[in-house]
Design an enzyme around this catalytic site. Structure first.
Site, PDB file in Angstrom:
ATOM      1  N   ILE A 122      -6.975  -4.146  -9.296  1.00  0.00           N
ATOM      2  CA  ILE A 122      -6.508  -4.586  -7.719  1.00  0.00           C
ATOM      3  C   ILE A 122      -6.598  -5.758  -7.572  1.00  0.00           C
ATOM      4  O   ILE A 122      -7.651  -6.827  -7.853  1.00  0.00           O
ATOM      5  CB  ILE A 122      -7.589  -3.593  -6.800  1.00  0.00           C
ATOM      6  CG1 ILE A 122      -7.584  -2.210  -7.282  1.00  0.00           C
ATOM      7  CG2 ILE A 122      -7.186  -3.903  -5.475  1.00  0.00           C
ATOM      8  CD1 ILE A 122      -8.813  -1.335  -6.678  1.00  0.00           C
ATOM      9  N   CYS A 123      -5.578  -6.587  -6.906  1.00  0.00           N
ATOM     10  CA  CYS A 123      -5.679  -7.835  -6.499  1.00  0.00           C
ATOM     11  C   CYS A 123      -6.173  -8.011  -5.057  1.00  0.00           C
ATOM     12  O   CYS A 123      -5.478  -7.763  -4.270  1.00  0.00           O
ATOM     13  CB  CYS A 123      -4.481  -8.407  -6.473  1.00  0.00           C
ATOM     14  SG  CYS A 123      -4.168 -10.191  -5.984  1.00  0.00           S
ATOM     15  N   LEU A 124      -7.317  -8.338  -4.999  1.00  0.00           N
ATOM     16  CA  LEU A 124      -8.108  -8.270  -3.749  1.00  0.00           C
ATOM     17  C   LEU A 124      -8.877  -9.423  -3.721  1.00  0.00           C
ATOM     18  O   LEU A 124      -9.858  -9.400  -4.460  1.00  0.00           O
ATOM     19  CB  LEU A 124      -8.788  -6.986  -3.492  1.00  0.00           C
ATOM     20  CG  LEU A 124      -9.396  -6.670  -2.010  1.00  0.00           C
ATOM     21  CD1 LEU A 124      -8.182  -6.756  -0.771  1.00  0.00           C
ATOM     22  CD2 LEU A 124      -9.934  -5.385  -2.160  1.00  0.00           C
TER      23      LEU A 124
END
Length: 191
Positions: A122-124
């Site tokens: 996840i790109c967060l």
């Protein structure tokens, strides 16, 4: 040939990253099984209790019985999104440096989203450079729900999916729905 070598190098890098995550999980599990369960850090103990008594809406988070740092997560797809009605499995791991280091979270259920890659990473920002020890597991889970509600194709992890979202938002959302149908556990209310 060069493109194939780059792709192979990228896949190898992804494999190494996942292998290190699993190594951390295995080592923590072995420590727990060796009798360290009684030494659960107070912070983790309190957060686990709060997750059990006051879970975020649409989220089930259960610690693994063999490893208090590893959580099994099931997140309901947010209402009004292509993910609505789906139940998405994730894993969350608290590294030894937690809360000074962010948790490691990834989707186990395949999902068509510009900020989540094929390996479930996840790109967060709160999982990377915007992490603060003041944040909690609950905050991370709510942030992931918000990301499902509002994909960020301008800051993608999967550029192909991001391009699809930018060029044909409706088609990309439909693909997300079909992807969810084929790889997600749907609740009975959809049928």
């Amino acid at each position: 040939m060069l493109a194939q070598l780059r792709q192979l190098a990228c896949l190898l890098g992804q494999f190494v990253e996942i292998a290190w995550t699993y190594m951390d999980t295995i080592l923590a599990t072995l420590r727990c099984q060796a009798g360290n369960m009684a030494q659960i850090p107070k912070r983790i103990e309190k957060e686990t209790q709060k997750l059990e008594t006051e879970p975020p809406p649409g989220v089930q988070a259960k610690p693994d019985p063999a490893n208090y740092r590893y959580f099994h997560i099931v997140m309901a797809g947010p209402t009004g999104t292509p993910y609505e009605g789906g139940n998405y499995k994730m894993e969350l791991f608290l590294p030894e440096g937690y809360p000074m280091e962010p948790p490691k979270v990834r989707f186990l259920t395949k999902i068509y989203h510009p900020n989540i890659d094929k390996l479930g990473r996840i790109c967060l920002d709160v999982l990377k450079d915007k992490w603060s020890p003041a944040l909690q597991i609950r905050t991370v889970l709510l942030s992931i729900q918000a990301l499902l509600s509002t994909p960020e194709p301008s800051d993608p992890l999967d550029t192909n999916v991001a391009d699809h979202f930018i060029k044909d938002r409706a088609g990309a959302e439909l693909q997300g729905l079909f992807g969810a149908l084929s790889g997600c556990c749907w609740s009975e209310k959809r049928f």
